[in-house]
Write an enzyme that holds these catalytic residues in place. Structure first.
Site, short mmCIF file in Angstrom:
data_model
loop_
_atom_site.label_atom_id
_atom_site.label_comp_id
_atom_site.label_asym_id
_atom_site.label_seq_id
_atom_site.Cartn_x
_atom_site.Cartn_y
_atom_site.Cartn_z
N GLY A 9 63.20 -1.01 52.49
CA GLY A 9 62.15 -1.71 53.23
C GLY A 9 62.60 -3.16 53.36
N ARG A 82 48.73 -3.86 54.12
CA ARG A 82 47.29 -3.91 54.43
C ARG A 82 46.97 -4.80 55.62
NH1 ARG A 82 43.47 -5.35 49.57
NH2 ARG A 82 45.18 -6.55 48.68
N ASN A 95 51.95 6.01 52.96
CA ASN A 95 52.97 5.56 52.01
C ASN A 95 53.43 6.67 51.07
OD1 ASN A 95 52.94 3.13 53.25
ND2 ASN A 95 51.84 2.02 51.66
N THR A 119 55.51 -0.78 46.69
CA THR A 119 54.63 -0.24 47.73
C THR A 119 53.25 0.09 47.16
OG1 THR A 119 56.57 0.70 48.83
CG2 THR A 119 54.43 1.63 49.45
N ASN A 120 52.23 -0.22 47.92
CA ASN A 120 50.84 0.05 47.51
C ASN A 120 50.30 1.36 48.06
OD1 ASN A 120 49.75 -2.05 45.83
ND2 ASN A 120 50.14 -3.47 47.52
N ARG A 151 49.05 -15.27 39.90
CA ARG A 151 47.86 -15.79 40.60
C ARG A 151 46.87 -16.38 39.60
NH1 ARG A 151 47.95 -10.67 44.73
NH2 ARG A 151 49.14 -11.73 46.34
N HIS A 175 46.65 -2.19 39.76
CA HIS A 175 46.74 -3.29 40.73
C HIS A 175 45.70 -3.04 41.81
CE1 HIS A 175 48.59 -6.54 42.81
NE2 HIS A 175 49.10 -5.82 43.79
N1 APR Z 1 62.47 3.97 54.94
C1 APR Z 1 62.84 2.67 54.91
N2 APR Z 1 62.04 1.68 55.33
C2 APR Z 1 60.84 2.01 55.81
C3 APR Z 1 60.39 3.35 55.88
C4 APR Z 1 61.27 4.36 55.41
N3 APR Z 1 60.93 5.66 55.42
N4 APR Z 1 59.15 3.35 56.41
C5 APR Z 1 58.81 2.07 56.65
N5 APR Z 1 59.83 1.25 56.31
C6 APR Z 1 59.92 -0.20 56.42
C7 APR Z 1 59.28 -0.75 57.69
O1 APR Z 1 60.12 -0.56 58.82
C8 APR Z 1 59.12 -2.22 57.32
O2 APR Z 1 60.20 -3.02 57.75
O3 APR Z 1 59.21 -0.85 55.37
C9 APR Z 1 59.04 -2.21 55.80
C10 APR Z 1 57.73 -2.73 55.23
O4 APR Z 1 57.69 -4.07 55.53
P1 APR Z 1 56.35 -4.84 55.97
O5 APR Z 1 55.62 -4.04 56.99
O6 APR Z 1 56.73 -6.24 56.31
O7 APR Z 1 55.45 -4.80 54.66
P2 APR Z 1 55.57 -5.75 53.37
O8 APR Z 1 54.66 -6.92 53.54
O9 APR Z 1 56.99 -6.01 53.07
O10 APR Z 1 54.91 -4.82 52.25
C11 APR Z 1 55.56 -3.65 51.83
O11 APR Z 1 54.65 -3.76 49.62
O12 APR Z 1 53.10 -5.24 48.78
C12 APR Z 1 53.30 -3.96 49.28
O13 APR Z 1 51.17 -3.37 50.29
C13 APR Z 1 52.51 -3.73 50.55
O14 APR Z 1 52.91 -1.38 50.63
C14 APR Z 1 53.29 -2.62 51.18
C15 APR Z 1 54.73 -2.94 50.77
#
Ligand code: APR
Length: 308
Positions: A9, A82, A95, A119-120, A151, A175
């Site tokens: 990610g 979120r 997720n 991830t959440n 925090r 969390h």
């Molecule tokens: N494989 C790899 N990457 C993936 C997949 C997958 N199967 N599915 C989604 N992604 C990628 C998306 O393309 C995106 O770039 O995961 C990334 C998530 O990034 P953001 O949308 O920017 O989210 P982010 O703010 O980084 O949060 C990620 O962490 O804090 C938690 O709640 C939040 O669950 C969320 C996670």
């Protein structure tokens, strides 16, 4: 040989974490994402900051998993984040699929890795990663408590006008809204917090801590927090790769500790080279124990929704 940290990610949390790890200059970094070219672009950009900031970390971006082989640590941040009005629990169905697929790909190529889930909904996702991975419980953990504590410490330091470095704070539980910030076990330069702030002020700070993620989501309008979350994961990676044996609250698998069994919940853990070296236990007051149990019940309910 340099250590290898893979971040799955390459979104807000993942890319910021990749940058933070590269800047530590003790590990190479692999960024994985499904979006074509995006992790490659971000990785190259982070790599090209190396000459300016003086690090030699190799940073690679990819849409596959070959480059992740033999990672020492893998951080899973892939998934959806979120939006305003959503709880962390609303993310579960999407997720669940993503974390399942990613965990399988990772463990096949890095059977000795330590897996940190971000991830959440966090505690449920760690439980899922644990169940899918087949890794020992010492090598699967979730980042939540370090962030929640950060925090809590921020708000305490602000209220007292002291350095955040002087503030030790304590948060237990899942969390989510049921997390348990513990003022009784928090202190400023060794002085117990309840001696420094009124009960009303403490309740207000505890409440703001529990809502800390939502406060940021509402301000950002799209996406959720990532600077403090990535910093929190970095502290866990430091503790493991540098074998620091630091004690910090993490989501770990409990087998009877704090009266909870078969569930990932946030409690203090000692992190070192082997991952979770020890779960730190201490006596809770009856109401604190009850609050922790309520938090664990919420995690259990989510785990039930996933059917694992
Ligand atoms: N494989 C790899 N990457 C993936 C997949 C997958 N199967 N599915 C989604 N992604 C990628 C998306 O393309 C995106 O770039 O995961 C990334 C998530 O990034 P953001 O949308 O920017 O989210 P982010 O703010 O980084 O949060 C990620 O962490 O804090 C938690 O709640 C939040 O669950 C969320 C996670």
């Amino acid at each position: 040989m340099r250590s290898k940290v893979t971040v799955v990610g390459a979104g807000n949390v993942g890319a910021t974490l990749g940058q933070r790890v590269a800047e530590r200059d003790y590990a190479d970094v692999v960024l994985v994402d499904v979006i074509p070219d995006m992790p490659q672009g971000k990785a190259l950009d982070i790599l090209e900051a190396g000459p300016v900031l003086g690090y030699d970390s190799l940073v690679i971006g990819t849409n596959g998993y070959e480059e992740t082989a033999d990672s020492d640590i893998v951080v899973i941040t892939s998934g959806i984040a979120r939006k305003p009005g959503m709880s962390r629990d609303d993310l579960i169905r999407t997720n669940q699929g993503i974390v399942t697929q990613v965990t399988r790909e990772i463990v096949r190529r890095s059977p000795n890795t330590i897996l940190i889930c971000v991830t959440n909904p966090l505690d449920a996702m760690v439980q899922l990663a644990y169940s899918v991975s087949g890794l020992p419980k010492q090598r699967v953990l979730g980042m939540a408590g370090v962030l929640d504590t950060a925090r809590f410490r921020t708000f305490i330091a602000q209220a007292l006008g002291v350095s955040v470095r002087d503030v030790q704070a304590f948060v237990l539980g899942g969390h989510g809204d049921t997390m348990v910030p513990l003022s009784r076990l928090s202190s400023v330069a060794g002085v117990p917090l309840p001696k420094l702030l009124s009960a009303e002020k403490l309740a207000e700070i505890e409440q703001r801590t529990a809502n800390g993620g939502a406060e940021i989501v509402n301000l950002l309008k799209q996406g959720s927090a990532y600077y403090a979350p990535s910093a929190s994961v970095l502290q866990m990676i430091d503790a493991i790769l540098l074998d620091k044996r630091m004690i910090m609250p993490c989501s770990v698998y409990l087998e009877g500790e704090y009266g909870i069994s078969g569930l990932f919940v946030g409690v203090p853990a000692k992190l070192g080279a082997r991952g979770v070296e020890e779960i730190i236990q201490f006596e809770l007051l009856p109401e604190e124990r009850a609050a922790l149990q309520r938090s664990a019940d919420t995690v259990k309910e989510l785990v039930g929704v996933m059917g694992i």
